[in-house]
Design a protein around this motif. Structure first.
Motif, PDB file in Angstrom:
ATOM      1  N   THR A  31      70.000  32.056   7.874  1.00 19.87           N
ATOM      2  CA  THR A  31      69.389  31.161   6.894  1.00 19.87           C
ATOM      3  C   THR A  31      69.317  29.768   7.494  1.00 19.87           C
ATOM      4  N   GLN A  32      68.116  29.188   7.474  1.00 17.82           N
ATOM      5  CA  GLN A  32      67.904  27.886   8.096  1.00 17.82           C
ATOM      6  C   GLN A  32      66.597  27.300   7.563  1.00 17.82           C
ATOM      7  N   LEU A  33      66.428  26.006   7.702  1.00 19.96           N
ATOM      8  CA  LEU A  33      65.158  25.372   7.361  1.00 19.96           C
ATOM      9  C   LEU A  33      64.096  25.829   8.364  1.00 19.96           C
ATOM     10  N   PRO A  34      62.907  26.212   7.893  1.00 19.44           N
ATOM     11  CA  PRO A  34      61.862  26.687   8.811  1.00 19.44           C
ATOM     12  C   PRO A  34      61.091  25.517   9.441  1.00 19.44           C
ATOM     13  N   LEU A  35      61.832  24.655  10.122  1.00 23.53           N
ATOM     14  CA  LEU A  35      61.253  23.457  10.719  1.00 23.53           C
ATOM     15  C   LEU A  35      61.708  23.306  12.167  1.00 23.53           C
ATOM     16  N   ALA A  36      60.940  22.559  12.928  1.00 27.41           N
ATOM     17  CA  ALA A  36      61.314  22.233  14.306  1.00 27.41           C
ATOM     18  C   ALA A  36      60.764  20.855  14.635  1.00 27.41           C
ATOM     19  N   MET A  37      61.508  20.086  15.438  1.00 23.16           N
ATOM     20  CA  MET A  37      60.989  18.799  15.895  1.00 23.16           C
ATOM     21  C   MET A  37      59.673  19.008  16.624  1.00 23.16           C
ATOM     22  N   ALA A  38      58.709  18.085  16.421  1.00 23.42           N
ATOM     23  CA  ALA A  38      57.366  18.364  16.939  1.00 23.42           C
ATOM     24  C   ALA A  38      56.658  17.131  17.499  1.00 23.42           C
ATOM     25  N   TRP A  39      57.417  16.169  18.034  1.00 22.35           N
ATOM     26  CA  TRP A  39      56.738  15.145  18.825  1.00 22.35           C
ATOM     27  C   TRP A  39      56.212  15.784  20.109  1.00 22.35           C
ATOM     28  N   ALA A  40      56.897  16.833  20.534  1.00 21.70           N
ATOM     29  CA  ALA A  40      56.471  17.574  21.724  1.00 21.70           C
ATOM     30  C   ALA A  40      56.551  19.063  21.436  1.00 21.70           C
ATOM     31  N   LEU A  41      55.633  19.814  22.055  1.00 18.17           N
ATOM     32  CA  LEU A  41      55.597  21.265  21.918  1.00 18.17           C
ATOM     33  C   LEU A  41      55.388  21.871  23.292  1.00 18.17           C
ATOM     34  N   THR A  42      55.833  23.109  23.442  1.00 18.32           N
ATOM     35  CA  THR A  42      55.439  23.830  24.647  1.00 18.32           C
ATOM     36  C   THR A  42      53.959  24.198  24.528  1.00 18.32           C
ATOM     37  N   ILE A  43      53.321  24.356  25.657  1.00 18.59           N
ATOM     38  CA  ILE A  43      51.923  24.768  25.655  1.00 18.59           C
ATOM     39  C   ILE A  43      51.782  26.126  24.972  1.00 18.59           C
ATOM     40  N   HIS A  44      52.782  27.000  25.158  1.00 19.01           N
ATOM     41  CA  HIS A  44      52.773  28.305  24.476  1.00 19.01           C
ATOM     42  C   HIS A  44      52.720  28.116  22.963  1.00 19.01           C
ATOM     43  N   LYS A  45      53.559  27.205  22.448  1.00 19.13           N
ATOM     44  CA  LYS A  45      53.643  27.019  21.001  1.00 19.13           C
ATOM     45  C   LYS A  45      52.377  26.371  20.447  1.00 19.13           C
ATOM     46  N   SER A  46      51.675  25.612  21.275  1.00 23.74           N
ATOM     47  CA  SER A  46      50.471  24.932  20.794  1.00 23.74           C
ATOM     48  C   SER A  46      49.272  25.861  20.691  1.00 23.74           C
ATOM     49  N   GLN A  47      49.384  27.052  21.247  1.00 20.37           N
ATOM     50  CA  GLN A  47      48.239  27.965  21.263  1.00 20.37           C
ATOM     51  C   GLN A  47      47.774  28.261  19.835  1.00 20.37           C
ATOM     52  N   GLY A  48      46.497  28.048  19.587  1.00 27.51           N
ATOM     53  CA  GLY A  48      45.938  28.253  18.254  1.00 27.51           C
ATOM     54  C   GLY A  48      45.812  26.974  17.446  1.00 27.51           C
ATOM     55  N   LEU A  49      46.483  25.877  17.868  1.00 25.55           N
ATOM     56  CA  LEU A  49      46.429  24.621  17.136  1.00 25.55           C
ATOM     57  C   LEU A  49      45.217  23.794  17.570  1.00 25.55           C
ATOM     58  N   THR A  50      44.730  22.970  16.644  1.00 25.91           N
ATOM     59  CA  THR A  50      43.751  21.938  16.962  1.00 25.91           C
ATOM     60  C   THR A  50      44.419  20.600  16.702  1.00 25.91           C
TER      61      THR A  50
END
Length: 347
Positions: free
Chosen positions: A252-271
């Motif tokens: 059980t945890q908050l479904p959040l992550a710091m996002a000033w930076a992302l891996t290129i993998h994680k950015s896939q699909g984002l605009t």
């Protein structure tokens, strides 16, 4: 389909055959399956691309015979010269054709080449990195620059978990939260209202029960999501949304992550409105293409640090590139056959 590897494809096939025993001898239990995506992007983590799989999974992949090819780029649409140039650069990168002129255009977008006032527009842009270590370093630096108290939030686990394993059921073991922190939602909470995996926002409040405090989990965190379109939780702030902890598997945890930076993998699909991109030292299938194509225009892109033409040329050296091009030729031939079929056969 670029997220989908042979291992998961086989699991889907096996589970559907179990769910529909009368058609257990047919691929996917006789169901109609539609795959959507771009093989030119990153392959799945810890797996191979579908076209590079072993015989059983490859047979499943080849069972898809109806192919519809989409050839219009909507993210980078526009008839201006700069848009046409950007689309051409991305297409050459995708095709592993690193041209000197394209590299020079990308280098003109480096922080050292941009005017000071232009650079300021990227100060708060999302940074994309090739490695988790670089992402963690940048996020930590930005968190410190807030100069605000930080709440450490530890996940609750219903079973013993290896402390070195930082990600159980896709929820982090620990979160650092602060007001005005940029975060990403890492779960689909309410798709119709825009609360989807990958939604970006900023923390506005951290609310605890009266008898709780860090490192306990908050009761909820209020996040401002610009793309939220649901009913107002706070009439004065219609984009504010309370995000409570969720449970996945044993965690059980908050479904959040710091996002000033992302891996290129994680950015896939984002605009992204703007992005500062570091493509790293090593090329992987689709890495540079995925990273640079997250923005709508070349003007929305900053490259940092500078990378050499030698690094840029590594687009050609990936083991999957030749295989992918061969596979895309096969799919293109199928697509041509579909286009040439009588109208009543097209679906």
């Amino acid at each position: 389909m670029s997220f989908l590897g042979p291992k998961l494809l086989l699991k889907i096939d096996n589970r559907l055959r179990q769910a529909f025993p009368r058609q257990q001898h047919e691929p996917f239990g006789g169901l109609s399956i539609i795959l959507v995506g771009d093989l030119g992007q990153l392959p799945p983590v810890m797996d191979k691309p579908l076209y590079a799989s072993h015989s059983t999974a490859l047979a499943l992949w080849h069972s898809f015979q109806t192919v519809v090819t989409l050839d219009t780029s909507f993210r980078q649409q526009g008839a201006s010269n700069i848009q046409q140039q950007f689309r051409a650069i991305l297409q050459n990168i995708r095709n592993a054709n690193p041209l000197q002129t394209n590299w020079e255009a990308l280098m003109s977008r480096s922080s050292s080449k941009l005017p000071i006032d232009h650079n300021k527009h990227f100060d708060n842009s999302i940074h994309l990195f090739a490695t988790n270590a670089s992402v963690k370093h940048h996020n930590t630096k930005m968190l410190k620059q807030l100069h605000l108290p930080v709440a450490r939030c530890l996940a609750q686990n219903s079973r013993q978990t290896n402390p070195e394993y930082n990600n159980d059921e896709q929820l982090p073991s620990e979160l650092l939260l602060s007001l005005n922190e940029q975060v990403m939602l890492i779960a689909n909470l309410w798709i119709q209202a825009g609360l989807v995996n990958g939604s970006l926002g900023q923390i506005r409040s951290i609310i605890y029960d009266t008898d709780s405090r860090p490192p306990d989990l908050p009761k909820y965190v209020v996040v401002e999501f610009k793309n939220y379109s649901g009913p107002h939780w706070d009439n004065a702030n219609p984009k504010f949304v309370p995000i409570p902890p969720i449970t996945r598997g044993s965690r059980t945890q908050l479904p959040l992550a710091m996002a000033w930076a992302l891996t290129i993998h994680k950015s896939q699909g984002l605009t992204l409105d703007k992005a500062t991109v570091d493509i790293g030292k090593a090329e992987k299938q689709g890495l540079t293409f995925t990273a640079l194509s997250r923005v709508k225009s070349l003007h929305d892109l900053r490259t940092e640090p500078l990378f050499s033409f030698e690094r840029y040329s590594k687009l050609q050296s990936n083991a999957y590139t030749t295989m992918r091009k061969k596979e895309e030729n096969r799919l293109s031939a199928l697509s041509i056959q579909i286009s040439a079929s009588p109208p009543h056969q097209q679906l």
